[in-house]
Write a protein that holds these residues in place. Sequence first.
Motif, PDB file in Angstrom:
ATOM      1  N   MET A 199      43.286  37.299  44.207  1.00  5.48           N
ATOM      2  CA  MET A 199      42.151  38.183  44.530  1.00  5.48           C
ATOM      3  C   MET A 199      41.673  38.932  43.285  1.00  5.48           C
ATOM      4  O   MET A 199      40.474  39.076  43.062  1.00  5.48           O
ATOM      5  CB  MET A 199      42.549  39.188  45.627  1.00  5.48           C
ATOM      6  CG  MET A 199      42.757  38.549  46.985  1.00  5.48           C
ATOM      7  SD  MET A 199      43.332  39.738  48.205  1.00  5.48           S
ATOM      8  CE  MET A 199      41.803  40.491  48.746  1.00  5.48           C
ATOM      9  N   GLN A 231      39.784  36.570  40.950  1.00  5.62           N
ATOM     10  CA  GLN A 231      38.457  36.197  41.447  1.00  5.62           C
ATOM     11  C   GLN A 231      37.423  37.318  41.300  1.00  5.62           C
ATOM     12  O   GLN A 231      36.229  37.060  41.245  1.00  5.62           O
ATOM     13  CB  GLN A 231      38.562  35.780  42.918  1.00  5.62           C
ATOM     14  CG  GLN A 231      39.235  34.422  43.075  1.00  5.62           C
ATOM     15  CD  GLN A 231      39.524  34.079  44.518  1.00  5.62           C
ATOM     16  OE1 GLN A 231      39.718  34.957  45.344  1.00  5.62           O
ATOM     17  NE2 GLN A 231      39.564  32.795  44.825  1.00  5.62           N
ATOM     18  N   THR A 232      37.876  38.549  41.262  1.00  7.33           N
ATOM     19  CA  THR A 232      36.920  39.659  41.227  1.00  7.33           C
ATOM     20  C   THR A 232      36.848  40.353  39.862  1.00  7.33           C
ATOM     21  O   THR A 232      35.813  40.914  39.515  1.00  7.33           O
ATOM     22  CB  THR A 232      37.294  40.715  42.292  1.00  7.33           C
ATOM     23  OG1 THR A 232      38.695  40.964  42.216  1.00  7.33           O
ATOM     24  CG2 THR A 232      36.940  40.261  43.675  1.00  7.33           C
ATOM     25  N   ARG A 272      35.812  39.754  47.495  1.00  7.18           N
ATOM     26  CA  ARG A 272      36.904  38.944  48.043  1.00  7.18           C
ATOM     27  C   ARG A 272      37.589  39.762  49.121  1.00  7.18           C
ATOM     28  O   ARG A 272      37.845  40.959  48.932  1.00  7.18           O
ATOM     29  CB  ARG A 272      37.886  38.600  46.919  1.00  7.18           C
ATOM     30  CG  ARG A 272      39.160  37.893  47.359  1.00  7.18           C
ATOM     31  CD  ARG A 272      38.896  36.454  47.780  1.00  7.18           C
ATOM     32  NE  ARG A 272      40.080  35.629  47.708  1.00  7.18           N
ATOM     33  CZ  ARG A 272      40.905  35.392  48.729  1.00  7.18           C
ATOM     34  NH1 ARG A 272      40.670  35.944  49.894  1.00  7.18           N
ATOM     35  NH2 ARG A 272      41.939  34.593  48.580  1.00  7.18           N
ATOM     36  N   ARG A 281      29.429  30.673  47.003  1.00  8.62           N
ATOM     37  CA  ARG A 281      30.699  30.850  47.717  1.00  8.62           C
ATOM     38  C   ARG A 281      31.320  29.504  48.041  1.00  8.62           C
ATOM     39  O   ARG A 281      30.586  28.505  48.166  1.00  8.62           O
ATOM     40  CB  ARG A 281      30.528  31.695  48.980  1.00  8.62           C
ATOM     41  CG  ARG A 281      29.581  31.136  49.975  1.00  8.62           C
ATOM     42  CD  ARG A 281      29.088  32.204  50.937  1.00  8.62           C
ATOM     43  NE  ARG A 281      27.813  31.787  51.479  1.00  8.62           N
ATOM     44  CZ  ARG A 281      27.652  31.262  52.689  1.00  8.62           C
ATOM     45  NH1 ARG A 281      28.673  31.121  53.486  1.00  8.62           N
ATOM     46  NH2 ARG A 281      26.455  30.888  53.100  1.00  8.62           N
ATOM     47  N   TYR A 341      35.212  34.869  50.169  1.00  5.75           N
ATOM     48  CA  TYR A 341      34.977  35.034  48.735  1.00  5.75           C
ATOM     49  C   TYR A 341      33.520  34.713  48.421  1.00  5.75           C
ATOM     50  O   TYR A 341      33.019  33.666  48.840  1.00  5.75           O
ATOM     51  CB  TYR A 341      35.919  34.087  47.989  1.00  5.75           C
ATOM     52  CG  TYR A 341      35.755  34.070  46.494  1.00  5.75           C
ATOM     53  CD1 TYR A 341      35.572  35.243  45.777  1.00  5.75           C
ATOM     54  CD2 TYR A 341      35.805  32.884  45.780  1.00  5.75           C
ATOM     55  CE1 TYR A 341      35.435  35.226  44.406  1.00  5.75           C
ATOM     56  CE2 TYR A 341      35.686  32.856  44.403  1.00  5.75           C
ATOM     57  CZ  TYR A 341      35.500  34.029  43.723  1.00  5.75           C
ATOM     58  OH  TYR A 341      35.369  34.020  42.364  1.00  5.75           O
TER      59      TYR A 341
END
Lengths: 369, 97
Positions: free
Chosen positions: A140, A143-144, A182, A352, A359
């Motif tokens: 997470m 991804q961010t 996310r 996405r 996400y």
Amino acid sequence: MHFVCEKNVLAAALGIVQRAVATKSPLPALKGVLLETEESGLVLSGTNLEFGIKCSLQAKIIEHGAVVLPAKLLTEFIRKMPDGMIDASSHSDNPLNINIACGNIKFDLSGYPAEEFPKLAEASSDAARLAVEEGLLKEMFSQTEVAIARDETRPILTGLLLETEANKLKLVATDGHRLAFRQAAYADNTELKAVIPGKAIREVSKILEDAQDKKVEICLDDTCVVFIMDGIVLSSRLVEGKYPPYQQIIPTDFKTSVVADAQALQAALERAEIIVREGGNNLVLLQVDQGITVIGASQDVGRVEDFVPAEVQGEPLEIRFNVRLLLDCFHNIKDQQVHLDFTGPYSPCMIRPFENHNYLHLVLPVRLS
Amino acid sequence: MDENIQKLEDTLEEFYVALTKLKKEFSRLAMEIQRLEKENKWLREQIPGLAGNPEPYKEGQNALARLYHEGFHICHLQYGNLRTEGECLFCIALLKK
């Protein structure tokens, strides 16, 4: 103070703690690592006043004590030591002078009193606590984290928003040009909201492992966050202020929707990046019609045109992006197919994974003047 | 005694460095204030409703759009600041409303 420990264990712990040590500071103790003995072993701490890392390691404690030693020197010395046991003891006449021995090698290092070392931020006793699977949190964060603002003009955006609501753990980051969101299912129904500094997130991500059987405990109060991992504790102050209402910028109506093969599109963008990077503009043109045509062109360098088959619904469209921002999204998409939704050539594009609605990325196109 | 004098000298040196930094920061802030005052004056001239005669909603929206396209933020986060780094998600969302 007197302890004996394995060289590799000490070197690894110093490597972790050193990430928090201030490289420039008027306070000499801040450029050091605090070594403290406990019944269970040795505890190393480093801080730059923004965040701090505490690492516990196994050691045989012969005499208790605490001292701050210069982090850079200590780490370099320990790394250069041969494998084996390290024996560290303070001089009887000067407890701030530490003698470190490994085999035939001995060196003395002068330190500072432990009292000069600042106290690391600690969550209060009534702090909220979350337990999250280590591998999931690492994913997470990765991804961010890319969308956290690097420049300090809007301090609130230099942090990552962590919130829990309606049995969901949500992470949001935006730098004003893109947004990463996310979410994951979370058993607890308590509502929390905190903005964690990007620097702390990047350091935690480096420490976290992919393990699915381990959990990280996150303690949150009004001013600080503490991540408790296996033998390592990272604490950081929170970013002050109110995070902007991100929900308002996520579009819901789209004029063009595309489903494409994620790997094929990523490969096309990477090929285009070679040309545009060389030209220094980083701009790619996407022509969305029967599929997606990725065009990268730079004067004096060359031009690449790459057709990626895709399922397109809605109006045809031509849109320009900074290729780096698009690739940052694709690096974190593991699904085979990806959804791209457009609302026009000047509005953000939503990217996405096809099967994962937890996400998403928003990326603003580039408008040519 | 020598040690105390050395300490005093070190402290004075640190103080001098800090003072120099402070002076630099002060002059930077003075220039920034001057720039912001000019920018504020210009912005006020650009927004018709701000002088006291509120324009209809659509006029306000148009004024915001014009401001944005002239290179200024219209979002709550950075209203009136120059958009030095291109487009802004928050401003675009406001224009789309």
